[in-house]
Design an enzyme around this catalytic site. Structure first.
Site, mmCIF file in Angstrom:
data_model
loop_
_atom_site.group_PDB
_atom_site.id
_atom_site.type_symbol
_atom_site.label_atom_id
_atom_site.label_comp_id
_atom_site.label_asym_id
_atom_site.label_seq_id
_atom_site.Cartn_x
_atom_site.Cartn_y
_atom_site.Cartn_z
ATOM 1 C CG HIS A 22 -0.144 0.184 2.521
ATOM 2 N ND1 HIS A 22 0.519 -0.857 3.135
ATOM 3 C CD2 HIS A 22 0.083 1.273 3.304
ATOM 4 C CE1 HIS A 22 1.110 -0.426 4.236
ATOM 5 N NE2 HIS A 22 0.872 0.880 4.357
ATOM 6 C CG ASP A 72 1.610 5.125 4.728
ATOM 7 O OD1 ASP A 72 1.063 4.008 4.638
ATOM 8 O OD2 ASP A 72 2.678 5.313 5.351
ATOM 9 C CG HIS A 113 5.038 1.125 2.859
ATOM 10 N ND1 HIS A 113 4.563 2.270 2.268
ATOM 11 C CD2 HIS A 113 4.391 1.047 4.043
ATOM 12 C CE1 HIS A 113 3.700 2.866 3.068
ATOM 13 N NE2 HIS A 113 3.565 2.127 4.152
ATOM 14 N NE ARG A 145 8.528 -5.164 11.596
ATOM 15 C CZ ARG A 145 7.791 -4.177 11.093
ATOM 16 N NH1 ARG A 145 6.476 -4.298 11.033
ATOM 17 N NH2 ARG A 145 8.365 -3.075 10.656
#
Ligand SMILES: O=C(O)CCC(=O)C(=O)O
Ligand SMILES: [Fe+2]
Length: 259
Positions: free
Chosen positions: A61, A63, A117, A127
């Protein structure tokens, strides 16, 4: 966490001002429109995943903000596209990552690019990351800082709504409202009628299958030669592999798409 938010809020304002200045604009646009009340933090937790090659932590996607300031722990998993290839961003808990978002791409008239990203999952370790989204108020109008502009003027409210509607309808985000992007049937029909007048042929790639069907039908009725670009390739691959194309847009089904 509050201290982190205050620090990155200040950093985002400074970075936006520097990036604007690099374009030749000493602008208080960001100070006026991106108040701390319109920006937000997202805390991401990615649990270990036994099938990392099949499951994204976060699907590819861009941002939908001006800038994102991201803190990631030492596990790693963030990847970004450069020259058409995916690269892993080496985790460094001492560093912050700054992403250009869609709004900066539109405001800078494509000088700065919103980076695509994704996050891949890890089979053993969980994570964490924290992202600060530097956004304007919903009523802020985003207009390229100089002409001729690549994008139509749009409000952040309209853009957010469009992203949410596209994700619901198509299973993916379409993104920036480029001037040459066809986003409604009416415009599509105008173009097809124009093609009929000029005796032209129509070659199309339409992500929305119902738009592709409408284009095909309209061309047939008007007697215009027409062909899809991606559709026939998908069909050829499907026939070669002897599987049916899912018919689902990229990114479907059901994964949460971030703003
Ligand atoms: O977790 C990450 O490294 C990326 C998070 C991200 O891209 C987002 O929240 O939009
Ligand atoms: Fe992101």
């Amino acid at each position: 966490m509050e201290q982190f938010a205050t620090t990155v809020a200040d950093l985002a304002q400074k970075l936006a001002a520097i990036l604007a200045e690099k374009l030749g604009f000493k602008s208080n646009f960001f100070q006026e429109n991106c108040l701390s009340s319109t920006c937000y933090l997202r805390m991401n937790r990615y649990p270990p995943c036994p099938i990392p090659s099949d499951v994204f932590g976060l699907m590819p996607h861009t941002d939908s903000d001006f800038l994102t300031i991201l803190y990631q722990d030492e596990v790693g998993g963030l990847q970004l596209v450069k020259d058409g290839k995916w690269f892993a961003v080496k985790p460094n808990p001492e560093a912050l990552i700054v992403n250009i978002g869609d709004l900066f791409q539109a405001w800078s008239n494509d000088v700065y690019k919103s980076v695509q990203h994704r996050v891949v999952t890890n089979p053993r370790v969980e994570r964490f990351s924290t992202a600060y989204f530097f956004c304007p108020s919903y009523d802020t109008e985003i207009q390229s800082c100089y002409e001729p502009s690549v994008y139509k003027k749009f409000s952040f409210r309209m853009y957010r709504q469009q992203v949410q509607d596209d994700v619901k309808k198509l299973g993916r985000k379409v993104g920036l409202p480029s001037d040459d992007q066809i986003d409604d049937v009416e415009r599509l029909m105008e173009i097809i009628k124009q093609a009929a007048k000029e005796g032209a042929m129509v070659v199309y790639t339409l992500a929305d299958p119902s738009m592709a069907e409408s284009a095909k039908l309209a061309c047939k009725l008007l007697g215009i030669p027409a062909t899809g670009v991606i559709g026939p390739i998908t069909e050829a691959i499907a026939s070669h592999l002897d599987v049916l194309p899912s018919g689902l847009p990229r990114g479907a089904p059901g994964r949460n798409f971030p703003l």
